[in-house]
Design an enzyme around this catalytic site. Sequence first.
Site, PDB file in Angstrom:
ATOM      1  N   MET A  80       0.817  -1.208   0.000  1.00 37.25           N
ATOM      2  CA  MET A  80       0.000   0.000   0.000  1.00 37.25           C
ATOM      3  C   MET A  80       0.858   1.269   0.000  1.00 37.25           C
ATOM      4  SD  MET A  80      -3.009  -1.173   2.656  1.00 37.25           S
ATOM      5  CE  MET A  80      -4.029   0.265   2.337  1.00 37.25           C
ATOM      6  N   HIS A  81       0.204   2.393  -0.268  1.00 36.52           N
ATOM      7  CA  HIS A  81       0.726   3.748  -0.048  1.00 36.52           C
ATOM      8  C   HIS A  81       1.751   4.242  -1.068  1.00 36.52           C
ATOM      9  CE1 HIS A  81      -1.186   3.007   3.771  1.00 36.52           C
ATOM     10  NE2 HIS A  81      -0.228   2.226   4.204  1.00 36.52           N
ATOM     11  N   ASP A 237      -2.681  -5.127   0.256  1.00 34.94           N
ATOM     12  CA  ASP A 237      -2.169  -6.449   0.626  1.00 34.94           C
ATOM     13  C   ASP A 237      -2.822  -7.022   1.875  1.00 34.94           C
ATOM     14  OD1 ASP A 237      -0.931  -4.537   2.236  1.00 34.94           O
ATOM     15  OD2 ASP A 237       1.103  -5.188   1.788  1.00 34.94           O
TER      16      ASP A 237
END
Length: 488
Positions: A80-81, A237
């Site tokens: 992520m991110h 995830d």
Amino acid sequence: MTFLGIDLGTSEVKAVLTDDGSAPLATANAPLIVDHPHPHWSEQSPQAWWHATLDAIAAIRAAHPTGFAALRGIGLSGQMHGATLLDRSGQVLRPAILWNDTRAFAECVELEALVPESRTITGNLAMPGFTAPKLLWLAKYEASVFRAIHKVLLPKDYVAWRLTGEFTSDMSDASGTLWVDVAKRDWSDRMLSATGLSREQMPNLVEGSAPAAQLRDGLRREWGIEGPVTLCGGAGDNAASAIGMGVVGAGGAFLSLGTSGVLFSGTDRFAPNPEQGVHAFCHALPERWHQMSVILSAAASLGWLSQVAHTAVSTLPELAAQVAPASAPIFLPYLNGERTPHNDANARGMFWGLSAAHTTADLAYSVMEGVAFAMADGYAALQGAGTTLEQASFIGGGSRSRFWAQLCATAMGVTMRRHASSDIGAALGAARLARLAVTQDTVAEVCTAPPVIESCEPDRASEPLLAQRLARYRRLYVALKPEFAAVG
């Protein structure tokens, strides 16, 4: 009819091909490397993600050609991110800035000052790992790159674009950008405007279990697939791992010890606790949410010790199990700063209480215990948001160690359940989301929990000593926080 799940991790891409009942037919992985060009920086090449994805798919095709030819759905999960930036011609503008990059700590303060209601909108504390502060940093220090941005994509969404030609994302992954109104499950114009961006620069949002796009015809023909292949929305995830583990509603939970450490709890409502660093995100299924506590260096801490001690990671838990805990040092696992509950990019790892008598085995125990203590801190933050757990599935690379499961269970006071093949949970979850997008199967039919190998209950005899050591662990961070800030 088969389904392909692809998990774009930090250290590798994992893929699993499943049949129409979600049973794995073939698995594959392809390695990735992370670049650290400066302190606090963590970057990867999006092109490397694509090549690794193609390598994993090629291995799946070779292992099960008949099953792959029957492919009807693809699901993606991903780290992520990460900020992946494309210009109008589809060229990547710079290496992607990853989730464990902490350069944008000052921009977090700036973002919350720009939008005082940001925690109410996003349900989260602004942290440097999230995507929005990274874009504020880019606007300041790489202005020409910022001006050239046509699309901002998360890592898995870049791969989705390469597969389909469409810009799409899902609710769970997008929740980690700080650009989403998590309760409303939509982009927040207020948060986007604060970082100089607009909806036009974002991908289309869909639910994780919904159809999002179709595989490019060229790739479908090249791979020998006759029928259409649907790409679903996918998931971040951890939400994908939850789908793979059957954690889909309130009361379900897992603890994942991968590169990072995550305690994930499903909820049927938006339940934030940003002040203690709890993440409140959309789940990958409609009208469902989840909470997470996150530490940045879980199995990564053991990997670091493996390198510096020249000892295989696989042997460290066995060495640790032989140690008398009372004599071991205390380890703070803040090798790359920390998220929950401290949100401290300057925090650093340390051993307290070292002596000449300590061995690699002592250090191995200390590292595993320190990670367990960090997860206990995370659970305390979730409790502050009203979540109480009796048990959790124990997954990720660290789940191979029964000793670590027992240590986490005792430190947290939560029973840990170990499962077979739990290290492919995110890829399996992505494949399940693809199945939901293509078929009329229900969530109850698709998102089942895998069989439990064993349950590790808290060790009541060890609890008093661990409680004393946990209290010291917490005091050490409080005492050292000013020193961390001074070093920067």
